[in-house]
Design a protein around this motif. Sequence first.
Motif, PDB file in Angstrom:
ATOM      1  N   TYR A  80      32.489 -15.365 -44.078  1.00 26.92           N
ATOM      2  CA  TYR A  80      32.082 -14.158 -44.804  1.00 26.92           C
ATOM      3  C   TYR A  80      31.623 -13.074 -43.820  1.00 26.92           C
ATOM      4  CZ  TYR A  80      32.034 -15.307 -49.852  1.00 26.92           C
ATOM      5  OH  TYR A  80      32.373 -15.567 -51.148  1.00 26.92           O
ATOM      6  N   ASP A  81      31.392 -11.894 -44.346  1.00 25.49           N
ATOM      7  CA  ASP A  81      30.784 -10.815 -43.567  1.00 25.49           C
ATOM      8  C   ASP A  81      29.262 -10.986 -43.591  1.00 25.49           C
ATOM      9  OD1 ASP A  81      33.388  -9.906 -43.628  1.00 25.49           O
ATOM     10  OD2 ASP A  81      33.018  -8.436 -45.208  1.00 25.49           O
ATOM     11  N   GLY A  82      28.599 -10.348 -42.652  1.00 28.49           N
ATOM     12  CA  GLY A  82      27.147 -10.420 -42.720  1.00 28.49           C
ATOM     13  C   GLY A  82      26.449  -9.890 -41.492  1.00 28.49           C
ATOM     14  N   ASN A 132      30.715  -1.361 -45.279  1.00 34.68           N
ATOM     15  CA  ASN A 132      30.633  -2.302 -44.154  1.00 34.68           C
ATOM     16  C   ASN A 132      29.381  -2.099 -43.301  1.00 34.68           C
ATOM     17  OD1 ASN A 132      33.126  -3.377 -44.967  1.00 34.68           O
ATOM     18  ND2 ASN A 132      34.261  -1.979 -43.640  1.00 34.68           N
ATOM     19  N   ILE A 133      28.332  -1.571 -43.927  1.00 34.93           N
ATOM     20  CA  ILE A 133      27.060  -1.326 -43.237  1.00 34.93           C
ATOM     21  C   ILE A 133      25.989  -2.244 -43.819  1.00 34.93           C
ATOM     22  CG2 ILE A 133      25.241   0.386 -42.801  1.00 34.93           C
ATOM     23  CD1 ILE A 133      27.819   0.896 -41.255  1.00 34.93           C
ATOM     24  N   THR A 193      28.953  -7.634 -39.229  1.00 36.52           N
ATOM     25  CA  THR A 193      29.995  -8.391 -38.544  1.00 36.52           C
ATOM     26  C   THR A 193      31.000  -8.823 -39.605  1.00 36.52           C
ATOM     27  OG1 THR A 193      28.487  -9.211 -36.833  1.00 36.52           O
ATOM     28  CG2 THR A 193      30.536 -10.440 -37.185  1.00 36.52           C
ATOM     29  N   LEU A 194      32.205  -8.253 -39.538  1.00 35.01           N
ATOM     30  CA  LEU A 194      33.220  -8.535 -40.552  1.00 35.01           C
ATOM     31  C   LEU A 194      33.884  -9.870 -40.233  1.00 35.01           C
ATOM     32  CD1 LEU A 194      34.827  -5.011 -40.988  1.00 35.01           C
ATOM     33  CD2 LEU A 194      32.836  -6.010 -42.142  1.00 35.01           C
ATOM     34  N   ASP A 252      32.118  -6.942 -51.524  1.00 32.67           N
ATOM     35  CA  ASP A 252      30.764  -6.390 -51.527  1.00 32.67           C
ATOM     36  C   ASP A 252      30.490  -5.592 -50.260  1.00 32.67           C
ATOM     37  OD1 ASP A 252      30.058  -7.526 -54.037  1.00 32.67           O
ATOM     38  OD2 ASP A 252      29.773  -9.456 -53.047  1.00 32.67           O
ATOM     39  N   SER A 253      31.058  -6.042 -49.144  1.00 36.83           N
ATOM     40  CA  SER A 253      30.899  -5.284 -47.899  1.00 36.83           C
ATOM     41  C   SER A 253      31.467  -3.882 -48.031  1.00 36.83           C
ATOM     42  CB  SER A 253      31.599  -6.009 -46.741  1.00 36.83           C
ATOM     43  OG  SER A 253      31.039  -7.275 -46.518  1.00 36.83           O
TER      44      SER A 253
END
Length: 396
Positions: A243-245, A263-264, A273-274, A257-258
């Motif tokens: 996942y992103d996070g 993406n912030i 971090t994608l 959701d990112s």
Amino acid sequence: MATSKHMELPFIAREAKAKGVNLVGTGDFTNPGWLYILEKELKETNRKGIYEFEGVDFILSAEVCNIYNEKGQTKKVHSLIILPDFEMVKRFNKSIRRFGKLESDGRPILSFSLRDLAETLFSIYEDALLIPAHLWTPWFGLFGSRSGFDSINDAFGDYSEKIYAIETGLSSDPPMNWLLSSLDKITLISNSDAHSPPNIGREANCFKQAIDYFILLKILKNQDTEIFDYTVEFFPQEGKYHYDGHRKCNVTFHPTDSKKHNNICPECGRPLTLGVLHRIYDLADREEPKSEGRVGYKRLIPLREIIAYSLGVGSKTRAVEDTYRKLTTYFGNEFRILLDLPEKDLLASTEERIGQSVIRVREENVEIRPGYDGVYGRILIPEKNPAKVVTQQSLF
């Protein structure tokens, strides 16, 4: 560096036997000290490119890191290299020495491009194997979101046709990669990327016969499903970049959701971090995976993790290790327990919680809270729910 002190041949061989792994990559043949040990301790076999130590076969492999600037961007990519004999290894090491310090690490940093790496390697041996490692990892994968490329051709240019295989990495599995038509002719392999002996075999490649270097070359070049049976995969959610996070802020998002947050990270305002899933969404040109003619796969969870979850203790505790050694000694090896042992034998000879958990993993009746930004996913194995929790549809 970043490797267990037990990553030595006797420990590697012992763990490979416990796992049921017959062929292991040596890793790190670019390091002079390790190369000296390999050449001294490994014995040649009658199969080209295959060496033996204490009943376990080895093939000469190394991972290198290319860091360089291209078109105003910094590229950072890890690659796996496999060669058939020590003479070629020494020639390759000599040719790259001026681009990086081989003594400092098992995975040297090379200050030239991937195309130059390919040219150097294939000038030494045209049938060498050059395989992009953990393809999607954000920071060092060929398709990574932070410092990678959008295609194999962008990275290797004229040498793209000699890239026969890629590593899917822990955070992706074959169906995710089958969303890209550009990978249809590429053989997908799964390696454990082990930095310690217990992690050997957490991912693996299963062949229907013993192989040598040239059989391996043929398999990867032709995507030979007659010999290459299937890969053993992590559940990709368990990988630490699925996942992103943003680890420091304890923020994790599905890619949709990112995008809602541009993406912030909503906590600190810095870029997320994608992860692998996000990057696959960006490059995919299919809505459904295309599996025809591809090597099969099986998703598993390592036995130590299953034992730890069943006992409610940490995976590195003495209780887990004692139970693991008892089971692998009694039944032969870990893969036999996870893949082949009949349920009645499994339940008759293990603690019920462990046996039932192995069965549920085989059925993919598990739930995993996805990993992100360097944090491994968390496994949940339901005790009684018969329905599959993790399904292919849930990944996309």
